[in-house]
Design an enzyme around this catalytic site. Structure first.
Site, PDB file in Angstrom:
ATOM      1  CB  SER A 268      48.182   7.793  38.586  1.00 28.57           C
ATOM      2  OG  SER A 268      48.664   9.051  38.180  1.00 28.57           O
TER       3      SER A 268
ATOM      4  CB  CYS B 200      63.800   6.014  36.399  1.00 35.05           C
ATOM      5  SG  CYS B 200      62.384   5.296  37.168  1.00 35.05           S
TER       6      CYS B 200
ATOM      7  CE1 TYR C 184      50.845   8.931  35.305  1.00 36.26           C
ATOM      8  CE2 TYR C 184      52.308   7.844  33.759  1.00 36.26           C
ATOM      9  CZ  TYR C 184      51.330   8.782  34.024  1.00 36.26           C
ATOM     10  OH  TYR C 184      50.843   9.555  33.018  1.00 36.26           O
TER      11      TYR C 184
ATOM     12  N   GLY D 272      48.819   2.432  26.279  1.00 33.14           N
ATOM     13  CA  GLY D 272      49.292   2.838  24.953  1.00 33.14           C
ATOM     14  C   GLY D 272      48.142   3.251  24.078  1.00 33.14           C
TER      15      GLY D 272
ATOM     16  CB  CYS E  43      53.252  -1.897  24.886  1.00 32.37           C
ATOM     17  SG  CYS E  43      54.227  -0.946  23.741  1.00 32.37           S
TER      18      CYS E  43
ATOM     19  CG  ASN F 258      54.600  -4.264  28.325  1.00 34.98           C
ATOM     20  OD1 ASN F 258      54.249  -4.507  29.462  1.00 34.98           O
ATOM     21  ND2 ASN F 258      55.044  -3.087  27.986  1.00 34.98           N
ATOM     22  N   GLY F 259      57.715  -4.010  26.597  1.00 32.57           N
ATOM     23  CA  GLY F 259      59.056  -3.881  27.169  1.00 32.57           C
ATOM     24  C   GLY F 259      60.030  -3.347  26.154  1.00 32.57           C
TER      25      GLY F 259
ATOM     26  CB  CYS G  98      63.312  -2.041  38.181  1.00 26.31           C
ATOM     27  SG  CYS G  98      64.319  -0.859  37.244  1.00 26.31           S
TER      28      CYS G  98
ATOM     29  CG  ASP H   3      51.566  14.615  40.359  1.00 30.07           C
ATOM     30  OD1 ASP H   3      50.978  13.561  40.036  1.00 30.07           O
ATOM     31  OD2 ASP H   3      51.861  15.496  39.529  1.00 30.07           O
ATOM     32  CG  ASP H   4      51.950   9.954  39.480  1.00 25.44           C
ATOM     33  OD1 ASP H   4      52.899  10.235  38.737  1.00 25.44           O
ATOM     34  OD2 ASP H   4      50.753  10.172  39.179  1.00 25.44           O
TER      35      ASP H   4
HETATM   36  S1  SF4 Z   1      63.979   2.381  35.154  1.00 22.96           S
HETATM   37 FE1  SF4 Z   1      62.124   3.172  36.183  1.00 22.96          FE
HETATM   38  S2  SF4 Z   1      60.508   3.141  34.643  1.00 22.96           S
HETATM   39 FE2  SF4 Z   1      62.191   1.842  33.891  1.00 22.96          FE
HETATM   40  S3  SF4 Z   1      61.694  -0.243  34.546  1.00 22.96           S
HETATM   41 FE3  SF4 Z   1      62.984   0.632  36.133  1.00 22.96          FE
HETATM   42  S4  SF4 Z   1      61.548   1.565  37.597  1.00 22.96           S
HETATM   43 FE4  SF4 Z   1      60.413   1.183  35.696  1.00 22.96          FE
END
Ligand code: SF4
Length: 470
Positions: free
Chosen positions: A297, A447, A256, A43, A17, A117-118, A444, A359-360
């Protein structure tokens, strides 16, 4: 819908989004249209615009691309000098027209619309509480929750928002519009971007700064975590709805999602990717002839790899830009050929060469496998894959579809095993500290690390137990 998505995005991460809004500008909905058009990469499943004309809010939304949802005639009905809009990729709540934003909340004290968004991580809990108090939800998207929370509070509209916001956990950049104001809000963790600009005598807000350029706006600044900017006819003001903030911008926005010409937290996206590529070259050198990137990207990171290694940067893969949406549902075999339709290898560039392929990220590994195959079929002698991010080992709960948990290939295979699986000659990823070197510490990385910057209300355990996250 799901099949179509997998086919065209071919196993990549899906953006979640984009929001755009303007205040005190002529033909506001038309500017919002242009803004949304430049955020289309965030999106493609739905788009909507709402405008405020005198004491009325008018809204139009639909499934599909911005150009499919809006005609000039339709835009002309969205009168007024205030407008907000949204492009949607569905996660929480799934697809369908009811979940296309902006969401309209009707109230006897005045209607308002919300573009979000989120992802709200305590949405389920809040929804149960609100429903037990009599709230009726019109859609299954988590974004409607803020509307109900606002309505339940006492005071002026501004006071109600400030009282409602601390109840939300997770990632959100909101634009809330009444007939008199726009309220632009960023979550206390700063997970999703939101910036503001001056547009003539008025103001604009956008998920990405690149959208301001298109509407002739002058970028002012990004909103701070926990900040609410309110713009009315009286002017503009800023408030903090909480002081318990941290700055954890989604690393994937740099890696990305965002356009290379966007600026997030004072860092240009192209430059950050180029730096990641330089670090990859410094850490994971290999004997090779050329370096190429997966469009679009990964091109900046490929340039960075070339800068540091001295290997020539080449155009080894071409993107077929007109592979768009189709109403023909692809078969499994056709889906596997998705990359072939979307990308072509340049035989004249790669034939007989040892190629470093940038690749990213790698999600399921299916895209990488197909790209390596494409290059080898075009005559590449060796393909060394270098990834401008760490391995993805954990799902995102903040509004990004990082695929189903048990499909994340790096939860099962190490670099050597992955190279064998995708039939590359070698594979290497950035480390967590390499990523921080490129993007700074205020990100963050959940992931890649499974360390989430907020409470996640047992969502990870649930997913691990069920093996899926949808
Ligand atoms: S978990 Fe990964 S994709 Fe989700 S907000 Fe954190 S860095 Fe971004």
């Amino acid at each position: 819908m799901k099949m179509e998505k997998e086919y065209f995005l071919s196993g990549k991460i899906n953006e979640e989004c984009g929001v755009f809004g303007v205040f005190n500008v002529e033909a506001a909905s038309q500017l919002t249209y242009y803004g949304l058009h430049s955020l289309q990469h965030r999106g493609q499943e739905g788009a909507g615009i709402a405008s405020a004309n005198k004491d009325m809010i008018i809204r139009h939304r639909g499934e599909g691309l911005v150009t499919e949802v809006f005609t000039e005639k339709k835009l002309k009905t969205l009168l007024g000098e205030i407008s907000i809009g949204h492009v949607r990729y569905s996660t929480t709540g799934g697809g369908g027209i009811d979940n296309v934003q902006p969401i309209l909340i009707r109230s006897h004290k005045g209607d308002f619309v919300i573009a979000h968004n989120g992802n709200i991580v305590n949405a389920e809990k809040l929804k149960i509480e609100l429903e037990s108090m009599g709230s009726v939800f019109q859609c299954t998207s988590d974004s409607e929750i803020i509307g109900h929370l606002i309505q339940r509070e006492e005071g002026s509209f501004e006071e109600k928002i400030i009282k409602a916001l601390p109840k939300l956990e997770g990632a959100f950049s909101f634009l809330i519009m009444t007939t008199e104001a726009i309220y632009a809000i960023r979550d206390k963790n700063g997970l999703r971007p939101l910036s503001m600009a001056k547009i003539g005598e008025g103001y604009g807000f956008s998920s990405e700064t690149s959208a301001f350029e298109i509407v002739g706006g002058e970028f002012l600044r990004g909103l701070k975590p926990g900040e609410m900017v309110i713009v009315t006819k009286e002017g503009i003001k800023s408030k903090n709805y909480t002081l318990a903030t941290q700055n954890k911008m989604c690393a994937m926005e740099y890696i990305y999602f965002s356009r290379p010409d966007s600026v997030i937290n004072s860092l240009n996206v192209h430059n950050s990717r180029r730096m990641a590529g330089k670090i990859l070259a410094r850490e994971y050198q290999v004997e090779a002839d050329i370096v190429i990137g997966v469009p679009d990207s990964s091109l900046s990171a490929a340039m960075g790899y070339s800068d540091f290694s001295g290997l020539p940067y080449e155009m080894g893969l071409i993107k077929n830009r007109y592979v768009g949406r189709t109403f023909i549902k692809p078969s499994q075999q056709q889906r596997e050929r998705g990359v072939k339709m979307k990308l072509s290898a340049m035989e004249s560039v790669v034939k007989g060469k040892r190629v470093v392929l940038i690749d990213d990220s790698i999600v399921r590994g299916t895209t990488s496998k197909l790209i390596v195959k494409l290059l080898k079929e075009a005559g590449a002698k060796e393909v060394h894959m270098r990834i401008a991010s760490p391995p993805i080992i954990s799902p995102c709960f903040y509004g990004v579809d990082t695929s189903t948990y048990n499909e994340l290939i790096s939860t099962r295979l190490n670099e050597k095993e992955l190279a064998k699986y995708i039939e590359a000659d070698s594979v290497a990823f950035l480390t967590e500290s390499n990523l921080e070197e490129a993007l700074g510490e205020n990100i963050c990385k959940a992931c890649f690390t499974e360390k989430y910057p907020t409470e996640i209300f047992g969502l990870l355990d649930k997913i691990k137990k069920e093996g899926k996250n949808e």
